[in-house]
Motif scaffolding. Structure first.
Motif, PDB file in Angstrom:
ATOM      1  N   GLU A 172       8.708  -4.853 -10.150  1.00 53.43           N
ATOM      2  CA  GLU A 172      10.099  -3.883  -8.801  1.00 53.43           C
ATOM      3  C   GLU A 172      10.116  -5.212  -8.229  1.00 53.43           C
ATOM      4  OE1 GLU A 172       8.549  -0.611  -7.127  1.00 53.43           O
ATOM      5  OE2 GLU A 172       6.773  -0.962  -8.012  1.00 53.43           O
ATOM      6  N   PHE A 173      11.204  -4.996  -7.318  1.00 52.46           N
ATOM      7  CA  PHE A 173      11.475  -6.122  -6.231  1.00 52.46           C
ATOM      8  C   PHE A 173      11.558  -5.481  -4.951  1.00 52.46           C
ATOM      9  CE2 PHE A 173      12.770  -8.657  -9.932  1.00 52.46           C
ATOM     10  CZ  PHE A 173      12.187  -9.747  -9.681  1.00 52.46           C
ATOM     11  N   ILE A 174      10.830  -5.875  -3.800  1.00 53.54           N
ATOM     12  CA  ILE A 174      10.928  -5.501  -2.904  1.00 53.54           C
ATOM     13  C   ILE A 174      10.867  -5.540  -1.291  1.00 53.54           C
ATOM     14  CG2 ILE A 174       9.053  -4.063  -0.779  1.00 53.54           C
ATOM     15  CD1 ILE A 174       7.217  -3.396  -3.485  1.00 53.54           C
ATOM     16  N   ILE A 200       0.957  -1.392   0.251  1.00 60.08           N
ATOM     17  CA  ILE A 200      -0.232   0.085   0.315  1.00 60.08           C
ATOM     18  C   ILE A 200       1.244   1.113   0.031  1.00 60.08           C
ATOM     19  CG2 ILE A 200      -1.845   0.978   1.428  1.00 60.08           C
ATOM     20  CD1 ILE A 200      -3.223  -1.535   2.009  1.00 60.08           C
ATOM     21  N   GLU A 201       1.635   0.795   0.851  1.00 60.79           N
ATOM     22  CA  GLU A 201       2.909   3.135   0.608  1.00 60.79           C
ATOM     23  C   GLU A 201       3.426   2.706  -0.743  1.00 60.79           C
ATOM     24  OE1 GLU A 201       5.294   2.232   3.908  1.00 60.79           O
ATOM     25  OE2 GLU A 201       3.397   2.520   6.011  1.00 60.79           O
ATOM     26  N   ARG A 202       4.202   1.651  -0.637  1.00 57.62           N
ATOM     27  CA  ARG A 202       4.683   1.455  -2.027  1.00 57.62           C
ATOM     28  C   ARG A 202       3.880   1.796  -3.775  1.00 57.62           C
ATOM     29  NH1 ARG A 202       9.470  -0.266  -4.498  1.00 57.62           N
ATOM     30  NH2 ARG A 202      10.231  -0.061  -1.865  1.00 57.62           N
ATOM     31  N   LYS A 203       2.829   2.096  -3.398  1.00 59.43           N
ATOM     32  CA  LYS A 203       1.535   2.172  -4.563  1.00 59.43           C
ATOM     33  C   LYS A 203       1.406   3.690  -3.837  1.00 59.43           C
ATOM     34  CE  LYS A 203      -1.925   2.498  -7.657  1.00 59.43           C
ATOM     35  NZ  LYS A 203      -1.481   2.861  -9.003  1.00 59.43           N
ATOM     36  N   ALA A 204       1.205   4.473  -2.961  1.00 56.52           N
ATOM     37  CA  ALA A 204       0.388   6.106  -2.687  1.00 56.52           C
ATOM     38  C   ALA A 204       2.427   6.212  -3.374  1.00 56.52           C
ATOM     39  CB  ALA A 204       0.765   5.852  -0.936  1.00 56.52           C
ATOM     40  N   LYS A 205       2.920   6.030  -3.916  1.00 53.67           N
ATOM     41  CA  LYS A 205       4.271   6.498  -4.036  1.00 53.67           C
ATOM     42  C   LYS A 205       4.212   7.188  -5.965  1.00 53.67           C
ATOM     43  CE  LYS A 205       6.812   6.160  -0.116  1.00 53.67           C
ATOM     44  NZ  LYS A 205       8.172   5.482   1.002  1.00 53.67           N
ATOM     45  N   GLN A 206       3.787   5.947  -6.637  1.00 55.60           N
ATOM     46  CA  GLN A 206       4.069   6.185  -7.535  1.00 55.60           C
ATOM     47  C   GLN A 206       2.722   6.240  -8.469  1.00 55.60           C
ATOM     48  OE1 GLN A 206       5.364   2.101  -7.668  1.00 55.60           O
ATOM     49  NE2 GLN A 206       3.431   0.917  -9.183  1.00 55.60           N
ATOM     50  N   GLN A 207       3.079   6.478  -9.917  1.00 61.32           N
ATOM     51  CA  GLN A 207       1.728   7.175 -10.581  1.00 61.32           C
ATOM     52  C   GLN A 207       1.620   5.592 -11.565  1.00 61.32           C
ATOM     53  OE1 GLN A 207       0.625  10.163 -11.018  1.00 61.32           O
ATOM     54  NE2 GLN A 207       2.005  10.569  -8.899  1.00 61.32           N
TER      55      GLN A 207
END
Length: 401
Positions: free
Chosen positions: A393-395, A12-19
């Motif tokens: 991506e790889f998180i 969720i945090e990663r999604k919030a930071k990308q377009q």
């Protein structure tokens, strides 16, 4: 569940930071570390645990498991080089049914601990290569057992396959190995199945392996030192919260070894899927929802070019939906409620399916589908560059050590 919530929050945090739409593998290295340490600690003293690199060769994965395993099992020269770049001295076992002369030579030069030999011809080539280097090579003969355990997803023994030496022909291989001057026959390798979820049946399989080696010692009047029972411990993909009962299995294994394994035997496990699968996830955003001929389809940003396993095994990969409430468009959001849906990827083939006709309480364009149990045989076995879509991506989730 706490770790799953941590994964969801990270997405969720990663999604919030990308377009753009999100597509990512997420590896929970903290839980992987705890899990691998627990597996090793529970094994009987005579057992050695190796990590099967084929399951997931990600460098961060290898570094995370390394302190808790005896070494690594590799199945190609490429995997051998990956391991040696990271670990100059870790014990390595080299297997696989189609080794080239170059790979056998590399195995000798890189000081592998054991080579699994798959045929008499390979045995003769290895002896020739080792003799030219004036050295001796420790080997295990891979046996295609006639009596193989049932209940696994894939079987490499108990039927005609390209793996190992037919049990009925093993006498020739043993005799040849004992007469070749540059071959040091240490024992046998019995990797016979993949994704075996029946604990009792797997224990019985190991008992069969032990009995085979005991009989070989009697027949040839000599001791063998290594019994490699391979991997094959499975994952319940249809019930992702259920796991192979490892603690029960380890206790019963300890009793079995006390009864049937003399002290000069070392038993080897080569686990990959069971170590890595539960600690990896594949997240893909829903790009479109449509209905064709009465079937609801969700098209995701990703697909089998990232996660090939469900298509290869013709299974529904377990998943959950992460709701993303933000909606940037000035028109209605496509959605499904309490419907059965087929999750399809972005490839131009009807085979790009990750789950077919599965119930879903709610799914909307822009939500993220999180596929569980994706840490093994996910990215590594997939056809990454078909249609040249972007890689995920790889998180990596890892607290400071």
């Amino acid at each position: 569940m706490e770790r799953l919530n941590t994964v969801i929050q990270a997405i969720i945090e990663r999604k919030a930071k990308q377009q753009g739409p999100l597509c990512a593998y997420v590896y929970d290295l903290d839980n992987l570390r705890v899990h691998t340490a627990s597996l090793s600690a529970s094994l009987p003293p005579s057992v050695r645990l190796f990590y099967a690199v084929k399951a997931n060769a990600d460098e961060r994965i290898l570094k995370t498991v390394a302190p808790y395993v005896t070494g690594f099992e590799v199945a190609s020269g490429g995997e051998l080089q990956k391991v040696r770049r990271l670990f100059a001295d870790s014990p390595v076992i080299f297997g696989g049914p189609g080794k080239t002369d170059e790979e056998l030579a590399a195995a000798i030069e890189e000081r592998v601990a054991l080579i699994h030999v798959e045929s008499v011809w390979e045995l003769q080539r290895l002896n020739w290569i080792a003799a030219r280097r004036q050295t001796t090579v420790r080997v295990l003969l891979r046996v295609n057992l006639r009596q193989a355990a049932s209940g696994a997803t894939l079987h490499m023994a108990g039927k005609p396959t390209q793996f190992g030496i037919d049990e009925q022909h093993i006498a020739e291989a043993i005799h040849t190995a004992l007469t070749l001057p540059s071959i040091d026959l240490q024992g046998f390798h019995f990797h016979s199945m993949s994704n075996h979820t029946d604990e009792q049946a797997h224990l019985s399989f190991i008992e069969t392996c032990l009995s085979f080696v005991a009989q070989a010692e009697t027949t040839y009047g000599r001791r063998f030192s290594v019994v490699n029972v391979g991997g094959g411990v499975g994952v319940h993909y249809n019930e992702p919260d259920r796991q192979f009962r490892w603690n029960w299995f380890s206790k019963e294994l300890n009793l079995l070894l006390r009864r049937q394994a003399p002290p000069h035997w070392t038993v080897i496990f080569e686990l990959g899927r069971f170590i890595a699968a539960h600690n990896g996830y594949y997240a893909a955003e829903v790009l479109d929802l449509k209905t064709n001929y009465g079937t609801h389809f969700a098209i995701i940003r990703g697909g089998t070019h990232h996660l090939r396993l469900p298509a290869a095994w013709k299974m529904n990969h377990p998943f959950l939906v992460i709701p993303i409430d933000e909606w940037p468009y000035p028109f209605n959001r496509p959605s499904l409620h309490n419907q059965r849906v087929t999750l399809a990827g972005e490839l131009c083939t009807p085979n790009d399916i990750l789950a077919r006709d599965v119930p879903c309480a709610r799914l909307r364009v822009g939500d993220i589908v999180l596929f569980r149990c994706a840490g093994a045989y996910g990215w590594d076995i997939s056809h990454h560059d078909f249609l040249s879509h972007p890689h995920p991506e790889f998180i990596y989730l890892e607290s400071s050590m």
